[in-house]
Each structure stands twice: as C-alpha cells, then as structure tokens.
Scaffold this motif. Sequence first.
Motif, mmCIF file in Angstrom:
data_model
loop_
_atom_site.group_PDB
_atom_site.id
_atom_site.type_symbol
_atom_site.label_atom_id
_atom_site.label_comp_id
_atom_site.label_asym_id
_atom_site.label_seq_id
_atom_site.Cartn_x
_atom_site.Cartn_y
_atom_site.Cartn_z
ATOM 1 N N THR A 447 0.828 -1.238 -0.135
ATOM 2 C CA THR A 447 -0.068 -0.103 -0.242
ATOM 3 C C THR A 447 0.863 1.393 0.140
ATOM 4 O OG1 THR A 447 -0.087 -0.051 2.360
ATOM 5 C CG2 THR A 447 -2.078 -0.969 1.309
ATOM 6 N N PRO A 448 1.041 1.846 -1.011
ATOM 7 C CA PRO A 448 1.885 2.936 -0.928
ATOM 8 C C PRO A 448 1.101 4.091 -0.950
ATOM 9 C CG PRO A 448 1.190 2.643 -3.298
ATOM 10 C CD PRO A 448 0.649 1.256 -2.639
ATOM 11 N N SER A 449 1.792 5.174 -0.160
ATOM 12 C CA SER A 449 1.188 6.632 0.057
ATOM 13 C C SER A 449 1.918 7.688 -0.789
ATOM 14 C CB SER A 449 1.387 6.864 1.657
ATOM 15 O OG SER A 449 2.685 6.865 1.859
ATOM 16 N N ARG A 472 -2.123 -1.839 -4.151
ATOM 17 C CA ARG A 472 -3.324 -0.681 -4.118
ATOM 18 C C ARG A 472 -2.809 0.664 -4.092
ATOM 19 N NH1 ARG A 472 -6.408 0.990 0.489
ATOM 20 N NH2 ARG A 472 -8.252 0.091 -0.442
ATOM 21 N N TYR A 473 -3.537 1.449 -4.938
ATOM 22 C CA TYR A 473 -3.292 3.065 -4.983
ATOM 23 C C TYR A 473 -4.713 3.650 -5.610
ATOM 24 C CZ TYR A 473 -2.254 1.141 -9.863
ATOM 25 O OH TYR A 473 -2.477 0.566 -10.742
ATOM 26 N N PRO A 474 -4.688 4.931 -4.892
ATOM 27 C CA PRO A 474 -6.126 5.505 -5.209
ATOM 28 C C PRO A 474 -6.154 6.024 -6.585
ATOM 29 C CG PRO A 474 -4.586 6.894 -3.965
ATOM 30 C CD PRO A 474 -4.014 5.659 -4.107
ATOM 31 N N ARG A 475 -7.408 6.724 -6.503
ATOM 32 C CA ARG A 475 -7.630 7.624 -7.724
ATOM 33 C C ARG A 475 -7.238 8.997 -7.586
ATOM 34 N NH1 ARG A 475 -13.907 8.499 -9.982
ATOM 35 N NH2 ARG A 475 -13.347 9.392 -12.093
ATOM 36 N N CYS A 509 -1.950 2.902 6.744
ATOM 37 C CA CYS A 509 -1.432 2.296 5.510
ATOM 38 C C CYS A 509 -1.956 3.106 4.339
ATOM 39 C CB CYS A 509 -1.763 0.865 5.283
ATOM 40 S SG CYS A 509 -3.573 0.619 4.975
ATOM 41 N N GLY A 510 -1.186 3.151 3.120
ATOM 42 C CA GLY A 510 -1.697 3.706 1.729
ATOM 43 C C GLY A 510 -1.721 5.255 2.115
ATOM 44 N N ASP A 511 -2.667 5.631 1.360
ATOM 45 C CA ASP A 511 -3.018 7.108 1.561
ATOM 46 C C ASP A 511 -3.591 7.565 2.859
ATOM 47 O OD1 ASP A 511 -5.098 5.895 0.302
ATOM 48 O OD2 ASP A 511 -6.002 7.666 -0.442
ATOM 49 N N ALA A 512 -4.250 6.697 3.555
ATOM 50 C CA ALA A 512 -4.784 6.924 4.730
ATOM 51 C C ALA A 512 -3.673 7.586 5.713
ATOM 52 C CB ALA A 512 -5.396 5.733 5.324
ATOM 53 N N PHE A 513 -2.209 7.072 5.565
ATOM 54 C CA PHE A 513 -1.270 7.650 6.302
ATOM 55 C C PHE A 513 -1.212 9.258 6.481
ATOM 56 C CE2 PHE A 513 3.101 9.715 6.282
ATOM 57 C CZ PHE A 513 3.496 9.552 7.557
ATOM 58 N N PHE A 514 -1.590 9.917 5.415
ATOM 59 C CA PHE A 514 -1.688 11.556 5.469
ATOM 60 C C PHE A 514 -2.739 11.738 6.477
ATOM 61 C CE2 PHE A 514 0.040 10.426 1.313
ATOM 62 C CZ PHE A 514 1.505 11.154 1.567
ATOM 63 N N ILE A 556 -3.911 1.506 20.324
ATOM 64 C CA ILE A 556 -3.460 1.512 19.011
ATOM 65 C C ILE A 556 -4.645 1.929 18.104
ATOM 66 C CG2 ILE A 556 -2.586 0.137 16.969
ATOM 67 C CD1 ILE A 556 -1.028 -1.453 18.902
ATOM 68 N N PHE A 557 -4.383 3.018 17.416
ATOM 69 C CA PHE A 557 -5.546 3.552 16.450
ATOM 70 C C PHE A 557 -5.066 3.211 15.110
ATOM 71 C CE2 PHE A 557 -5.915 6.016 20.224
ATOM 72 C CZ PHE A 557 -7.023 5.882 20.731
ATOM 73 N N THR A 558 -6.072 2.461 14.105
ATOM 74 C CA THR A 558 -5.429 2.464 12.926
ATOM 75 C C THR A 558 -6.149 3.099 11.924
ATOM 76 O OG1 THR A 558 -7.130 0.470 12.751
ATOM 77 C CG2 THR A 558 -5.134 -0.322 13.691
ATOM 78 N N PHE A 559 -5.564 3.376 10.796
ATOM 79 C CA PHE A 559 -6.249 4.246 9.445
ATOM 80 C C PHE A 559 -6.011 3.306 8.476
ATOM 81 C CE2 PHE A 559 -4.780 6.653 13.327
ATOM 82 C CZ PHE A 559 -5.717 7.902 13.373
ATOM 83 N N GLU A 560 -7.398 3.451 7.677
ATOM 84 C CA GLU A 560 -7.122 2.963 6.261
ATOM 85 C C GLU A 560 -8.417 3.133 5.441
ATOM 86 O OE1 GLU A 560 -8.084 -1.784 6.324
ATOM 87 O OE2 GLU A 560 -8.525 -1.021 8.673
ATOM 88 N N ASN A 561 -8.149 3.534 4.313
ATOM 89 C CA ASN A 561 -9.183 3.749 3.302
ATOM 90 C C ASN A 561 -9.693 2.360 2.871
ATOM 91 O OD1 ASN A 561 -9.202 6.494 3.545
ATOM 92 N ND2 ASN A 561 -7.308 6.887 2.206
#
Length: 622
Positions: A447-449, A472-475, A509-514, A556-561
């Motif tokens: 999952t790249p950001s 996996r990567y976003p639009r 993970c992924g763009d949810a990192f931001f 621990i709080f997790t973030f994902e799209n």
Amino acid sequence: MILEQITEPKQIQALTVSELKILAKEVRSRIVEVVSKTGGHLAPSLGTVDLTIALLHLFDPLKDRIVWDVGHQAYSWKILTGRNAQFDTLRQYKGLSGFTNREESPYDAFTTGHSSTSISAALGIACARDLNNEQGHCIAVIGDGALTGGMSFEALNHGGHLQKDKFIVILNDNEMSISKNVGGLQKYMARMLASKSYNVLKKQVWDFSYTLPANIRRSFIYGAQKLEESMMNILVPNIIFEDLGFKYVGPIDGHDIEQLLKIIKRVKNFMVGPVLIHIVTQKGKGYPPAEKNSELFHGTGPFDLKTGKQISDGKQTWSELMGSTLITLAQKDPKIIAITAAMTAGTGLTKFEETYPDRFFDVGIAEQHSVTLAAGMSTKGLKPFVAIYSTFLQRALDQIIHDVALPKLPVVFCIDRAGLVGEDGATHHGAFDLSYLNFVPNMIILTPSTAEELSAMLFWAASYQEGPVAIRYPRGTAIHSSVHKSLTNFNPFPAIIHSNKGKIALVACGDAFFTAEAVHNLLAKDKIPAQLIQLLSVKPLDENTLLSLASTCNYIFTFENNAVIGGMGARIAQLLATEPVKIINFGYPDHFIAQGKNSELLDEIGFTPNKLYKQIVQTLNE
C-alpha cells in the motif's frame, strides 16, 4: 420545448414521430449541458437517447421492466422518467446517482454499476413475473462491450433454454463495426424476421414436420434449418444468437426512431420465445467532440461546453504513474506483460500499448479471464501485471484464489481506484480489496502513500517470483514525497516509524497515512505524544513492530481507506488479541457509501483529521 412538458413517461406515448425526434435533440442538449459541469458517462448516454424514447413510447416502464446494463448509458432514461428537474444534481452529493438505482426511482428496474448483468437480471425478473402470474415484458439493454463479459453469455444460454415469451434483449452495438450493413436489404430482413406472417409460416412448417415419419422428419427439419440458416448467414450477422435460442432481429439503425418503433412494436406483439434486437448506434451522437473521441468522453470530468476541452490540472495521476513505470520496467525485462479488462486509458496503459503492442492485452470486460490468462502466462516464465479497478477486481476473486494464489504464481495485481472514488458512487468505490485479499494465502499486499513508494513497489514486484503481489493505490493525482524512496534495495515489509514517543500509536497504510499524520499533528498541538507508524505491507504485517507497540502503548488506532471489517486494522486486532493494548479501527463503515466529492463523503463517515482527532481525545478521556 417538449422536454419541459414531460413530467412522467406516459406522456411520451402520446407524442408523434416528429415530436419524438425533437424530444431526442432536446434530451441530448440537456445531457451535454449537465455533464459538462458534473462530469459523467457522456458518450454512452448520448448514443441511447433514441432507443430510450422508443422504449418509453411503446412500453409502460412500471409494468414492462427495462434493465440497463451498467446504467452509464441511462441518463436519458433518468431525464424522461421524472428526474429532469433533479438532473443538475447528477453524481453530486445527495443527488442523482450516475447509474440506475432502485432506491432512486420506481422506474429503475435494477440497481447497476458493473457490466454484463442486465440479461441475467431481466431473465430473473421474467421468471418471477411468470411465477407471480403477472403481465408485461422484460427487456435487457446491453452494449457490445458488456457482451464480452462471460456472464452475458451464461444468461443468453439460460434464456435460450427457458424460452420465455415477452423477454427481449436489445444489443446496443456502438462500435460501428457493422454499420455498413445497416442498409435497405438489412432493413427489409429485419422487418421480415419480426413479421407475424414469417413467424406463422415458420411455425406451420415446424408443425407440419410432426406429421412426417420420424426418419423423414429429422431430414426435413435439418434441411429446413439449413435453408433458413444459409439465408441468414448471407444477409444477417451474429447467427450465434439464433443458435443460443433467441430470435434474432437486426441490425437496425439505432438513431432512426421511426424504424425503431416499427421493429420493436412488431417484436412486442408476437410470441416466439426470447428475442434479440440488434441495433447500431454511435457513441457521443449529437455532440461533435464526443463523436470524434468517444473514448475520452466515455467517462469524463467537467469540460468546456463549446469546445469539449477537458478541465484538468494537468498533474500526473496514480494510473499514469503506474503506466509510465511499467514502461520503464518493460524496457529492461522483455518478459513483462500488461493486461487490463477494457480499461486501457483508465488504468494508465495507453502508452504501454503504443510502445509494446505485442506485450499488451485488453481482454474486454472479462476480469475473470484476465486473471487466469495472466496465470497461464506466468507458468511459461512471463511476468504479467494485471491492472484493474478495485471494484472490478472483486469479480475475479475465485480466479485470484484458485488460479493464482494456490499455485503461487508471480502475477502482479495493480489495483487502481482503491478507496473512495467520489462521484461514481457505491458501485465503484474501492472499499473492499484489502478485505477480500487479506484472507487469501500466499498473497502479498502493498500500500503506497506516495508516487515514489508506488514506483519502488512496482520495481520490487517485477523481480519477485515466489507468488502473487497486489499493489493498491487511489484515484486522482499522485502525491510526491520530499523524501525519495530508493528504487534499489527496497524492502516493503518493515514498517516506517515516523515517531516513536508516546503511550498511544497511530498505525496507517496507503494514502490514509496522511490522515493519520494530520491527526498526529493535532494531538501534538494538545501536547499528546503519539507514535506514528506507516505500513507499506498490509500482508504480511510487520509483526515485530506491532508486538512492540502492544507492549509499550495503551491504545493503537489504525487508519485505512477500506472497509473496517476484514481490513488492515482487523488483522492487527486479530494479531494482538491476547495483548493488553486496546485497538480501535478507523476506516469505512459497514454500509455502502453514496456518490459525492471525496471530501464530502469522508466528512459524512467521520474519516477526517478533525473528527478522528476528537474521537481519539474522547477515548483517552473516558
């Protein structure tokens, strides 16, 4: 203006042919006007305006159920079935869906968004109609592109077997491959094949055959069938539909309303089992820019109404980045192959196709086939990269499991449009790929950001031979990082620790990192220290880092799209189930998310830095 007077579809039945033609022009103008502002599927919908008007003139859309395949060609249907006043809200937040939707209107017989479903759905409605002793026709409208999907042929095969009366499939052929055949002779043949006299004669010949001795009857039937088939092979294309059990009528000019009305009316009134009507249309009909470049206007963003020029910021998208990186890899490795399912431009592979036409495969709308095709290639030493939207890849889950993951074949899945995709809505959000790939053994999920991370992952995956890899990567626009991730010696498995202070941890993970990073900054302003961890690999997880967090953190709080159920956070919670740390997952809720700008949708579901920050603070204060 005739259109302004149409408030319900039954009013169309009273219009003359000349009035229907004027109405078609007005509907096209309305579509172009709105889509130039909202974006949407312009070319397909412009091509079906005349057909829509003909269907509404001849059928009662509440009694006669009409199923539009995909639904992206049904804008005129929306306009003419009581939604013209709302049409300016097309694809907008809390507005009209870009596809047909049963919750939106009683005139929408089926909720759609993915292709190749209409024949199955309409056949199911026809079966229910007969079991319920109801009246009315059941009609499926399907494009030639959607007909490449295997499900369409499964439905045609079953429909031909069941031989339901008042069951009609309309094949909208908009590739113009047989446009030369739409002439006087073909119009005559279409009228003849739909005529009562021809079908009565055919039935009489068939009944007569039963009076013959069995040995003679077989020869007689065989000869009669061959005679008819020979005539139709000369004059009529696509005899395959007759072989599948459908009465074939066509091809017909799909923009000749008068001809459409004559043929469809004849078909409506005779009982000969299922019928397939073949019409030929032009994508983008009535709007010159869309006629000249139908692919560009298939699914378009906002554009200048006068010129057709697209409104774009000109920045590189994630899809374009993937495509350009794959070209770089292909230059070095002749075994690299690109595969997509009718989404060459959408997945950023247009230039790859131009550069390496022999190493590019667009299989049509056939995601299952694309995956197993890649599996077959990989058994012979090739390195396939399969680029498919997240929402469409889910259609090939069995092939991913059985044909790729089980034998550990080194296929790379480039999962485009992961996460929310804005105005396309619930049928197209990539909300489930982490969930449906997480349970597959032998699968690696990356999952790249940032753009640099995506390029690095593609380089890494190109040399990985131990099994499948999903990236996996976003639009949208690719985000570049000030810290370049080296393309050499890249290892996606260790987590990146951006901050290691505090008794709570934010893992993303992924763009949810931001989003997690923004929450981290808000917490820092409140002098709440938090560890910030970025996972490049969701499967396998960096278990050592996560176990270390469990021993030092209270939360621990997790973030994902992705959907919370079955996603990255759920796997972390499972891993740390016996640890004393409390784990709270942030992601998409357990319901389908409608259309709108991503910012509006994220705010609605509470996945914004401010709202997540408040949830965390509230949790810490409990």
